[in-house]
Design a protein around this motif. Sequence first.
Motif, mmCIF file in Angstrom:
data_model
loop_
_atom_site.group_PDB
_atom_site.id
_atom_site.type_symbol
_atom_site.label_atom_id
_atom_site.label_comp_id
_atom_site.label_asym_id
_atom_site.label_seq_id
_atom_site.Cartn_x
_atom_site.Cartn_y
_atom_site.Cartn_z
ATOM 1 N N TRP A 144 15.061 16.750 -7.267
ATOM 2 C CA TRP A 144 14.187 17.919 -7.417
ATOM 3 C C TRP A 144 13.727 18.089 -8.860
ATOM 4 O O TRP A 144 12.557 18.400 -9.132
ATOM 5 N N ASP A 145 14.641 17.869 -9.813
ATOM 6 C CA ASP A 145 14.267 17.954 -11.231
ATOM 7 C C ASP A 145 13.153 16.962 -11.563
ATOM 8 O O ASP A 145 12.197 17.300 -12.268
ATOM 9 N N GLU A 146 13.290 15.741 -11.047
ATOM 10 C CA GLU A 146 12.264 14.720 -11.322
ATOM 11 C C GLU A 146 10.935 15.096 -10.665
ATOM 12 O O GLU A 146 9.867 14.908 -11.245
ATOM 13 N N MET A 147 11.012 15.646 -9.457
ATOM 14 C CA MET A 147 9.773 16.072 -8.785
ATOM 15 C C MET A 147 9.099 17.179 -9.588
ATOM 16 O O MET A 147 7.869 17.179 -9.763
ATOM 17 N N SER A 148 9.904 18.128 -10.065
ATOM 18 C CA SER A 148 9.350 19.249 -10.831
ATOM 19 C C SER A 148 8.737 18.771 -12.140
ATOM 20 O O SER A 148 7.670 19.242 -12.546
ATOM 21 N N THR A 149 9.422 17.829 -12.802
ATOM 22 C CA THR A 149 8.909 17.272 -14.057
ATOM 23 C C THR A 149 7.554 16.606 -13.823
ATOM 24 O O THR A 149 6.592 16.831 -14.566
ATOM 25 N N LEU A 150 7.503 15.806 -12.767
ATOM 26 C CA LEU A 150 6.266 15.087 -12.451
ATOM 27 C C LEU A 150 5.131 16.065 -12.118
ATOM 28 O O LEU A 150 4.015 15.931 -12.633
ATOM 29 N N ALA A 151 5.447 17.070 -11.295
ATOM 30 C CA ALA A 151 4.413 18.042 -10.909
ATOM 31 C C ALA A 151 3.928 18.822 -12.133
ATOM 32 O O ALA A 151 2.724 19.051 -12.291
ATOM 33 N N ALA A 152 4.854 19.205 -13.014
ATOM 34 C CA ALA A 152 4.480 19.969 -14.208
ATOM 35 C C ALA A 152 3.592 19.132 -15.124
ATOM 36 O O ALA A 152 2.586 19.629 -15.657
ATOM 37 N N TRP A 153 3.938 17.863 -15.281
ATOM 38 C CA TRP A 153 3.131 16.979 -16.130
ATOM 39 C C TRP A 153 1.720 16.832 -15.565
ATOM 40 O O TRP A 153 0.728 16.907 -16.285
ATOM 41 N N ARG A 154 1.655 16.651 -14.253
ATOM 42 C CA ARG A 154 0.340 16.500 -13.614
ATOM 43 C C ARG A 154 -0.491 17.773 -13.714
ATOM 44 O O ARG A 154 -1.709 17.716 -13.867
ATOM 45 N N GLU A 195 4.960 8.383 -18.472
ATOM 46 C CA GLU A 195 5.864 7.275 -18.785
ATOM 47 C C GLU A 195 7.137 7.368 -17.931
ATOM 48 O O GLU A 195 7.704 8.441 -17.766
ATOM 49 N N GLY A 196 7.551 6.244 -17.364
ATOM 50 C CA GLY A 196 8.801 6.233 -16.610
ATOM 51 C C GLY A 196 8.670 6.589 -15.141
ATOM 52 O O GLY A 196 9.648 6.528 -14.397
ATOM 53 N N PHE A 197 7.475 6.950 -14.702
ATOM 54 C CA PHE A 197 7.231 7.253 -13.286
ATOM 55 C C PHE A 197 6.316 6.193 -12.698
ATOM 56 O O PHE A 197 5.534 5.619 -13.434
ATOM 57 N N PRO A 198 6.350 5.976 -11.392
ATOM 58 C CA PRO A 198 7.218 6.549 -10.365
ATOM 59 C C PRO A 198 8.657 6.019 -10.451
ATOM 60 O O PRO A 198 8.873 4.890 -10.885
ATOM 61 N N LYS A 199 9.592 6.866 -10.048
ATOM 62 C CA LYS A 199 11.001 6.520 -10.151
ATOM 63 C C LYS A 199 11.634 6.211 -8.805
ATOM 64 O O LYS A 199 11.162 6.681 -7.775
ATOM 65 N N ALA A 200 12.726 5.452 -8.857
ATOM 66 C CA ALA A 200 13.574 5.244 -7.680
ATOM 67 C C ALA A 200 14.936 5.838 -8.008
ATOM 68 O O ALA A 200 15.478 5.600 -9.087
ATOM 69 N N LEU A 201 15.452 6.664 -7.097
ATOM 70 C CA LEU A 201 16.727 7.359 -7.342
ATOM 71 C C LEU A 201 17.620 7.286 -6.104
ATOM 72 O O LEU A 201 17.129 7.270 -4.979
ATOM 73 N N PRO A 202 18.946 7.294 -6.316
ATOM 74 C CA PRO A 202 19.856 7.334 -5.165
ATOM 75 C C PRO A 202 20.137 8.776 -4.741
ATOM 76 O O PRO A 202 20.199 9.667 -5.583
ATOM 77 N N GLY A 237 0.825 -1.215 0.000
ATOM 78 C CA GLY A 237 0.000 0.000 0.000
ATOM 79 C C GLY A 237 0.855 1.260 0.000
ATOM 80 O O GLY A 237 0.516 2.253 -0.652
ATOM 81 N N ILE A 238 1.965 1.206 0.700
ATOM 82 C CA ILE A 238 2.826 2.383 0.783
ATOM 83 C C ILE A 238 3.595 2.577 -0.522
ATOM 84 O O ILE A 238 3.748 3.694 -1.010
ATOM 85 N N MET A 239 4.004 1.445 -1.106
ATOM 86 C CA MET A 239 4.652 1.523 -2.425
ATOM 87 C C MET A 239 3.696 2.148 -3.436
ATOM 88 O O MET A 239 4.096 2.908 -4.304
ATOM 89 N N GLU A 240 2.410 1.812 -3.319
ATOM 90 C CA GLU A 240 1.432 2.333 -4.275
ATOM 91 C C GLU A 240 1.162 3.817 -4.071
ATOM 92 O O GLU A 240 0.777 4.514 -5.000
ATOM 93 N N MET A 241 1.374 4.282 -2.853
ATOM 94 C CA MET A 241 1.164 5.707 -2.571
ATOM 95 C C MET A 241 2.352 6.548 -3.025
ATOM 96 O O MET A 241 2.219 7.735 -3.282
ATOM 97 N N ALA A 242 3.529 5.928 -3.085
ATOM 98 C CA ALA A 242 4.755 6.695 -3.330
ATOM 99 C C ALA A 242 4.807 7.240 -4.754
ATOM 100 O O ALA A 242 4.559 6.531 -5.718
ATOM 101 N N ASP A 243 5.115 8.520 -4.874
ATOM 102 C CA ASP A 243 5.312 9.131 -6.191
ATOM 103 C C ASP A 243 6.780 9.050 -6.590
ATOM 104 O O ASP A 243 7.130 9.278 -7.748
ATOM 105 N N MET A 244 7.628 8.772 -5.628
ATOM 106 C CA MET A 244 9.059 8.641 -5.888
ATOM 107 C C MET A 244 9.695 7.938 -4.694
ATOM 108 O O MET A 244 9.271 8.161 -3.557
#
Length: 320
Positions: free
Chosen positions: A243-253, A223-230, A180-187
């Motif tokens: 932050w770039d990935e968060m911004s990209t995702l927010a802008a797309w949404r 496409e390509g989201f949600p992502k896992a990053l180090p 359930g938590i994995m499903e909630m995660a946007d990143m």
Amino acid sequence: MVPRILAGERRALARAITLVESGRADHRAQAAALLEALAGAGRQALRVGLSGTPGVGKSTFIESFGLMLTAQGLKVAVLAVDPSSARSGGSILGDKTRMERLSRDPMAFIRPSPSQAQLGGVARRTREAVALCEAAGFDVVLIETVGVGQSETLVAEMTDLFILLMAPAGGDELQGVKRGIMEMADMILVNKADGDLKPAAMRTVSDYAGALRLLRKRPQDPEGFPKALPVSALEEQGLKSAWDEMSTLAAWRREHGHFDRRRAAQARHWFESEVREGLLARLHRDPEIRAKMDALGAAVARGEAAPAAAAAEMLAALGA
Ligand SMILES: Nc1nc2c(ncn2[C@@H]2O[C@H](COP(=O)(O)OP(=O)(O)O)[C@@H](O)[C@H]2O)c(=O)[nH]1
Ligand SMILES: [Mg+2]
């Protein structure tokens, strides 16, 4: 108070948050009026939820991520939802020392969580504190929560992006993260990708990337989201990419209507839970209603009234 909050005065903001945290009836009325007046400004921040087990590096991450954002000219507010703080009372001090640089940054505002045991109360004061920070002109509101119990769901339900911070795992175990938590995660961000832990962190990133791909594709993800990053909060690595990935995702949404739809659903949910809580509060506070509850409860216990009929009578008395 309204003009000072709109001008971004931190002391006015802090006092307003204290007001929304109060349970007193006259304070509740003042808080509602204040929020109503501020809503007119129509300011919006990016609301980011951050969750992870104790020790994963949330406080360290918020400090270095926050400083990276303020260096870009963004105003950052940090709030915490910590249902355990009422019992332990310990985490607040630790967080303050760990966020020392960010707390001294004039572009940042940090509000430690108050000791309040009841999760419903925590939800309300946090939602209202978020609204106050938005009105005060913050660009990003970070809401930190410990990964225990319902607090993650609660934070996910009041944010635009929900980020899960994880530690490098040994082998290929997925640290028992609930589906359930994995499903909630946007990143998913795997922290501590530095020094000796780096190889394990990179393996963990690909494990989570794989697990995220196996989950059902959600309409709110491009496409390509949600992502896992180090990331390394300690060495300040990977923060800009995150932050770039968060911004990209927010802008797309935003572009595809998901952003506003999510906020609309959240606002509706907020309204409904306010009504529910208000009704419950009446059950507990209003002496006449309490007396009727007691009398009907006793009649049911004595077998003189049926539970369903007594409940119907009670609801009628509430006008519900
Ligand atoms: N190696 C390494 N250690 C880290 C990193 N981030 C945090 N830590 C350490 O992990 C411990 C817990 O960090 P903290 O931020 O308090 O975690 P929290 O409980 O999730 O808020 C501290 O000793 C930090 O110094 C990181 O990126 N790399
Ligand atoms: Mg912490």
